[in-house]
Design a protein around this motif. Structure first.
Motif, mmCIF file in Angstrom:
data_model
loop_
_atom_site.group_PDB
_atom_site.id
_atom_site.type_symbol
_atom_site.label_atom_id
_atom_site.label_comp_id
_atom_site.label_asym_id
_atom_site.label_seq_id
_atom_site.Cartn_x
_atom_site.Cartn_y
_atom_site.Cartn_z
ATOM 1 N N VAL A 178 0.407 4.366 -6.536
ATOM 2 C CA VAL A 178 0.188 4.219 -7.940
ATOM 3 C C VAL A 178 0.422 3.021 -8.459
ATOM 4 O O VAL A 178 1.230 1.894 -8.055
ATOM 5 C CB VAL A 178 1.503 4.981 -8.536
ATOM 6 C CG1 VAL A 178 1.692 4.743 -10.290
ATOM 7 C CG2 VAL A 178 1.821 6.440 -7.934
ATOM 8 N N PHE A 179 -0.497 2.541 -9.229
ATOM 9 C CA PHE A 179 -0.417 1.085 -9.849
ATOM 10 C C PHE A 179 -0.174 1.077 -11.372
ATOM 11 O O PHE A 179 -0.627 1.932 -12.202
ATOM 12 C CB PHE A 179 -1.944 0.472 -9.948
ATOM 13 C CG PHE A 179 -2.547 0.114 -8.426
ATOM 14 C CD1 PHE A 179 -2.196 -0.979 -8.086
ATOM 15 C CD2 PHE A 179 -3.004 1.215 -7.518
ATOM 16 C CE1 PHE A 179 -2.778 -1.469 -6.544
ATOM 17 C CE2 PHE A 179 -3.436 0.669 -6.441
ATOM 18 C CZ PHE A 179 -3.180 -0.451 -5.907
ATOM 19 N N LEU A 209 -4.036 5.042 -11.383
ATOM 20 C CA LEU A 209 -3.795 4.147 -12.218
ATOM 21 C C LEU A 209 -3.026 4.712 -13.499
ATOM 22 O O LEU A 209 -3.801 5.401 -14.325
ATOM 23 C CB LEU A 209 -5.327 3.477 -12.683
ATOM 24 C CG LEU A 209 -5.078 2.313 -13.939
ATOM 25 C CD1 LEU A 209 -4.353 1.189 -13.229
ATOM 26 C CD2 LEU A 209 -6.612 1.830 -14.095
ATOM 27 N N LEU A 210 -1.860 3.890 -13.777
ATOM 28 C CA LEU A 210 -1.235 4.262 -15.283
ATOM 29 C C LEU A 210 -1.743 2.947 -16.312
ATOM 30 O O LEU A 210 -1.431 1.844 -15.583
ATOM 31 C CB LEU A 210 0.206 4.270 -14.891
ATOM 32 C CG LEU A 210 0.808 4.969 -13.978
ATOM 33 C CD1 LEU A 210 2.424 5.318 -14.011
ATOM 34 C CD2 LEU A 210 0.233 6.605 -13.928
ATOM 35 N N GLN A 231 -8.841 7.430 -8.532
ATOM 36 C CA GLN A 231 -9.032 8.963 -8.511
ATOM 37 C C GLN A 231 -8.278 9.477 -9.592
ATOM 38 O O GLN A 231 -8.999 10.795 -10.106
ATOM 39 C CB GLN A 231 -8.243 9.462 -6.957
ATOM 40 C CG GLN A 231 -9.183 9.305 -5.940
ATOM 41 C CD GLN A 231 -9.333 7.798 -5.296
ATOM 42 O OE1 GLN A 231 -8.517 7.301 -5.041
ATOM 43 N NE2 GLN A 231 -10.472 7.333 -5.256
ATOM 44 N N GLN A 232 -7.607 9.016 -10.200
ATOM 45 C CA GLN A 232 -6.678 9.676 -11.368
ATOM 46 C C GLN A 232 -6.117 8.552 -12.159
ATOM 47 O O GLN A 232 -5.488 7.474 -11.711
ATOM 48 C CB GLN A 232 -5.595 10.485 -10.943
ATOM 49 C CG GLN A 232 -4.911 11.414 -12.089
ATOM 50 C CD GLN A 232 -3.797 12.261 -11.483
ATOM 51 O OE1 GLN A 232 -3.940 12.429 -10.357
ATOM 52 N NE2 GLN A 232 -3.245 12.834 -12.402
ATOM 53 N N VAL A 267 4.338 1.957 -5.185
ATOM 54 C CA VAL A 267 4.327 1.799 -6.649
ATOM 55 C C VAL A 267 3.983 0.106 -6.856
ATOM 56 O O VAL A 267 4.867 -0.700 -6.441
ATOM 57 C CB VAL A 267 5.315 2.227 -7.479
ATOM 58 C CG1 VAL A 267 5.066 2.087 -8.949
ATOM 59 C CG2 VAL A 267 5.625 3.608 -7.005
ATOM 60 N N ILE A 268 2.852 -0.122 -7.425
ATOM 61 C CA ILE A 268 2.496 -1.787 -7.389
ATOM 62 C C ILE A 268 2.099 -2.026 -8.716
ATOM 63 O O ILE A 268 1.293 -1.110 -9.515
ATOM 64 C CB ILE A 268 1.373 -1.904 -6.417
ATOM 65 C CG1 ILE A 268 1.810 -1.247 -4.974
ATOM 66 C CG2 ILE A 268 1.088 -3.495 -6.229
ATOM 67 C CD1 ILE A 268 0.637 -1.584 -3.934
#
Length: 407
Positions: free
Chosen positions: A5-6, A31-32, A49-50, A80-81
């Motif tokens: 998760v970025f 990607l958030l 992908q999302q 988580v980055i």
């Protein structure tokens, strides 16, 4: 499904490269983002992908709830980055909370705030003269502390990319700059620092279990008369043995003083009459073309090795090549609406040019540089000497022309 998760990304540069690297490493990449434009341009992010829109990426509870929802959908969160401010410390905190990896969350959070960094390293010789000015206080006392020693530099404690960093040369400019920053900054303090005169260098660092590795030292060339806009990067920096040893000592002292034992950062420092002074430190690797510069110069893909650090894996920081690299950034000198850009293909045809990147699209509004975001293209050249790499990059960059409709 193994997932990374970025938190946040820019359209290009280091943070965007991280998305490609994650997918190429075989991870399901999420990607958030707080940028609605990214949602509209979703098809352009084929490496993701999302993609999930989050209005407030600093809301830890919201981000955590999204991660938990992903877990409920059989996504195994491996990391988580974040590669951009101000989400680096948040990503580290969530990594720790999820039991993924132990990073230096307190140090990373501290480094995200320039005024806190100054407080912590005041006693070190690398620290310039400065005051932390509270905007509701009279300015007279601050000026007395700095002995009216213009030029000075005003900074927002949370600025990045040279945004909200202002050189001032008189009391009148100081007052104007303070009024400008008061309207823009999210807190009630402004850093006022002495102006440091000397060549400037960027130092990329990774710390693993307390072991500090200086990955690269790069000389920066700054555009005259602008807000410290870097338009040239020269790797490796051509330092003599004494300069190099003093720089390493200064960097190690700063890192240890800030108690960074697991994480990455980059420092910008100036050599002022033989003494190293800290301009700033950021809790991540530098953005823009930095990953490509380092990879061409050393063989290290620092984005990939940083991701491995956040995955709890051992980074490989062994240099496999030794090349001279020069990156030339292009700015413009007027305000206007972009009609067209020419010369990219001609620039690519120059021998030893490895990459040409042009950022803006037709119809974009371009302006004179006020921050690093106002650099509109770059050329990277690699050669067997620093002089040749620079000459090639500059010559290729001269091929690129921006045609504007004046505003």
């Amino acid at each position: 499904m193994q997932t990374i998760v970025f938190i946040g990304s820019n359209k290009s540069g280091t943070s965007r490269e991280a998305l490609f690297v994650s997918t190429n490493m075989g991870y399901y990449t999420v990607l958030l983002t707080n940028r609605k434009s990214f949602i509209r341009q979703r098809k352009e992010f084929s490496e993701v992908q999302q993609m999930i829109y989050v209005e407030d990426l600093l809301d830890k509870n919201i981000v955590l709830s999204i991660i938990q929802e992903l877990q409920q959908k059989n996504k195994q969160i491996e990391a988580v980055i974040s590669f951009i401010d101000p989400f680096v410390a948040l990503a580290a905190e969530l990594s720790q909370q999820l039991g993924i990896v132990q990073l230096s969350t307190k140090a990373l959070s501290l480094i995200e705030n320039k005024s806190l960094v100054r407080k912590h390293i005041t006693e070190l010789p690398v620290s310039p003269k400065h005051i932390i000015y509270h905007i509701d206080k009279p300015i007279d006392e601050a000026l007395q502390q700095l002995e009216n020693s213009f030029p000075l530099v005003l900074k927002s404690p949370v600025s990045n990319g040279s945004k909200d960093v202002l050189p001032v040369n008189s009391v009148a400019e100081l007052m104007k700059g303070l009024q400008y920053l008061k309207k823009r900054i999210p807190n009630d303090v402004i850093l006022i620092e002495e102006y440091l005169d000397g060549p400037q260098y960027l130092i990329e660092v990774m710390v693993v279990n307390g072991e500090i590795s200086i990955i690269a030292v790069i000389e920066q060339e700054i555009l005259n008369g602008a807000r410290f806009i870097v338009t040239g990067y020269n790797y490796p920096a051509l330092l003599n043995i004494d300069e190099s040893e003093k720089l390493e000592t200064a960097v190690f002292k700063i890192i240890r003083h800030l108690q960074l034992t697991n994480g990455t950062c980059h420092l910008e420092m100036r050599n002022v009459r033989g003494e190293w002074k800290l301009i700033e430190i950021n809790p991540r690797m530098s953005g823009g073309a930095m990953n490509r510069i380092i990879e061409e110069g050393t063989g290290i893909n620092l984005v990939k090795e940083t991701i491995k650090l956040f995955l709890g894996l051992k980074p490989n920081l062994k240099k496999t090549v030794m090349n001279y690299v020069y990156a030339k950034y292009i700015t413009i000198h007027s305000l206007g609406k972009l009609i067209k850009i020419t010369g990219k293909n001609r620039a690519l045809k120059h021998d030893e040019v490895k990459m040409v990147y042009v950022k803006p699209r037709k119809g974009a509004i371009l302006r004179k540089p006020q921050s690093m975001g106002d650099r509109y293209a770059y050329v990277i050249a690699v050669a067997d000497s620093a002089e040749k790499a620079k000459k090639t990059a500059n010559k290729a960059a001269a091929e690129i022309k921006f045609y504007l409709e004046p505003l």
